[in-house]
Design an enzyme around this catalytic site. Sequence first.
Site, PDB file in Angstrom:
ATOM      1  N   CYS B  44       0.842  -1.200   0.000  1.00  8.31           N
ATOM      2  CA  CYS B  44       0.000   0.000   0.000  1.00  8.31           C
ATOM      3  C   CYS B  44       0.876   1.248   0.000  1.00  8.31           C
ATOM      4  O   CYS B  44       0.619   2.202  -0.728  1.00  8.31           O
ATOM      5  CB  CYS B  44      -0.878   0.059   1.244  1.00  8.31           C
ATOM      6  SG  CYS B  44      -1.839  -1.395   1.544  1.00  8.31           S
ATOM      7  N   ASP B 444     -28.852   2.917  19.552  1.00 11.78           N
ATOM      8  CA  ASP B 444     -29.708   3.805  18.778  1.00 11.78           C
ATOM      9  C   ASP B 444     -29.958   3.063  17.471  1.00 11.78           C
ATOM     10  O   ASP B 444     -29.234   2.130  17.142  1.00 11.78           O
ATOM     11  CB  ASP B 444     -28.949   5.115  18.550  1.00 11.78           C
ATOM     12  CG  ASP B 444     -29.585   5.964  17.476  1.00 11.78           C
ATOM     13  OD1 ASP B 444     -30.803   6.182  17.556  1.00 11.78           O
ATOM     14  OD2 ASP B 444     -28.873   6.405  16.574  1.00 11.78           O
TER      15      ASP B 444
END
Lengths: 52, 725
Positions: B44, B444
């Site tokens: 990378c 939530d």
Amino acid sequence: MEMLVYLIPISLFLGGLGLLAFLWTLKNRQYEDPEGDSQRFLSGDWDDKPKP
Amino acid sequence: MVEHARPAACPACSVSGLAEDVAQADLDKGQILLSLPTIHCAACISAVERGLSGVPGVKSARVNLTLKRASIEAAANVTTEQLIDVLDGLGYEAHELDAGLLSTTASEKAGRDLLLRLAVSGFAMMNVMLLSVSVWSGAVDATRDLFHWISAAITLPTIAFSAQPFFKNAWTALSKGRLNMDVPISLAIGLAVVTSLWETMLSGEHAYFDAALALTFFLLTGRYLDYRTRSIARSAAEELAALEVPRAFKLVDGEPIETPIAELTVGDHILVKPGGRMPVDGEIIEGQSEIDRSLLTGETLPVFAEQGLQVSTGEINLTGPLIIRATAVGKESSLYRMAELVAVAESGRNRYTSLADGAAKLYAPGVHILSALSFVGWYLYSGDMRTALNIAAAVLIITCPCALGLAVPAVTTAASGRLFKKGMLIKDSTALERMAEVDTVVFDKTGTLTSGFPVLQDIGTYGDQDLSVAMALASGSSHPLAKSLVEASKQSGLTPASVEDLREVPGYGTEGLLNGQRVRLGRAVWVGAKALPTTATYLQIGDAAPVAFRFVDALRPGAAETVASLKAAGKEVILLSGDTAPAVEALATQLGIDQWAAEALPEDKVNRVQNLSSNGKHVLMVGDGLNDTAALAAAHVSISPATALDAARVAADIVLLGNDLEPIAEAVETAKSATRRIRENFQIATVYNVIAVPIAIIGLATPLVAALAMSASSITVSLNALRLR
């Protein structure tokens, strides 16, 4: 025991060299990306010539 | 609450023109910072660096894998957008960072300073240890005195330099009339140096120079580990903040001027572009659009917006540009009122004392009393000040707080490092310990258990003709439903029909002409359809009956697994949402959550969390919206995803960096084992003190015994801490 006159300064000097080398690496920011450095040497880029 | 450049929070934001403006501002500084959350290996690094260096105008590009960042030096004509596109092409996600907010220089300096002190004390310790070994192995008379004097010559300047952080902290605490860990540390180091110097002057045997240095070295190591953990957390938190650029467009004589949000006043006319967030509370005076309120209320259905509608800070404008007149800014705004609710909730939360603080509270006075008693006892018994002082120093050194000073940071460093790799950022140092006590988890719904992005439901039930027309109409829009529709039809291999005269009617939908026939995609009222109770968009071809495309809010990856493994671990799982009952019930059934509540207001959420707490439960709250903020602050420990609003992330103890929820269940386990290690280390330290302290008090502790005991305890606790991995 006269040897100590040489040995103690020598041991202090060698230790001091190590300390100086460490300070140099610190100044050269060699501890900012430990993870990257551990990976970088695996890459073959710039193996034949240094990075300009 | 701000218009921002490349947020992960809303799907429509990429159309915002702000990104370029920000890029422009950054170029003046000559350096571009990009966050690269997905890089992880050598390949990378070289791909990114090579790709960036290939862009004309880029002078240098350097990747920092530890911080997952790239810094680029480039000529003025290189835009950040361009670089992000290049990286996108290479397959790496990149976000621009506001370089101005990333003021890491100060903390970097502190870290280098600590490392320097650590290195100096390490050097001195090794040299003095060498000399001490000779003394222990039998050097006598003049040789011993010489060695002691050389040790003193090395030790005194080293202590004066390296132990400064302890002396400073101790002085600060003492001058405020308090005791902290640094007081016994400073006293032990100081007393060891003074008695050793005294002994040396009198040609005595017992010099503790090596012990004073070893103590400094071990404790500095602990300090440094602690600093590392914090600085990684801090820089990542700064990075999240730097992703949002707090500016708004104020209309001055009809021209939009970029203005910092803090400078807006009541009555200002503000332009909010599609994809932008409302910077203040206000009233719409021009334009039509749809508004996404999910971050504030948890509602998933966008609300139609036109002239006269009241909007609150943080709502996202979806389709058309809106001009709002500010009615409340700063302290009067709804955001600030929410912040007050948070403050009240926080003050109600019991101040948590960390294990280390609790131990330090016992430890500091304990060793002082012990050491003072042995001094007084020996002085009364022998009448010799020197012996008494020597023994008092030995007691202080032997009780060295290495378990507290080194073992706790070592455990937390190992644990936070492990969680950081999994994509969790520990913001608060006691969060791990609190996490270990959790027995109830409150979630939530919108944006937390679900991704907040709509996904087209049952694609097979729609005709290909309908889909391809809808796809053609939707492809011009940045509305989340439209984007999702295009994505879904693309995946099933459809191509858009040839629709001409495409036109977006902000707030309603898109229309065009298909073979001379009018086609419309948009709100129910607009196409003449009957609105369904779920999230849907409607297509009308000519005068045919409208077709409804239904959407569901997709589950976040790992949501089902997380809930399942939390339940398997015996935790109570509760779902609290501001959304409508059918939507919440459907999700609760799907995930197997028995306890749920819908249409919960922010106050309801706080009350529920506080009720649970007062019933002796330890609540972990996971939420992302403004409506969760107060509940996050009230909970025993809280987590919010990185896509959450700034306010929610600030209130949370832990931030989830990735998209996946799965690390949550794992984090609870890691937290438990970390806390277990910390406790074990305290036990090891206690056992060691129970054996070593009596030896010191009866005066049998020679410098050799002190050095062995101290190193042995430090190494044992550090090794035990490393077992966590």
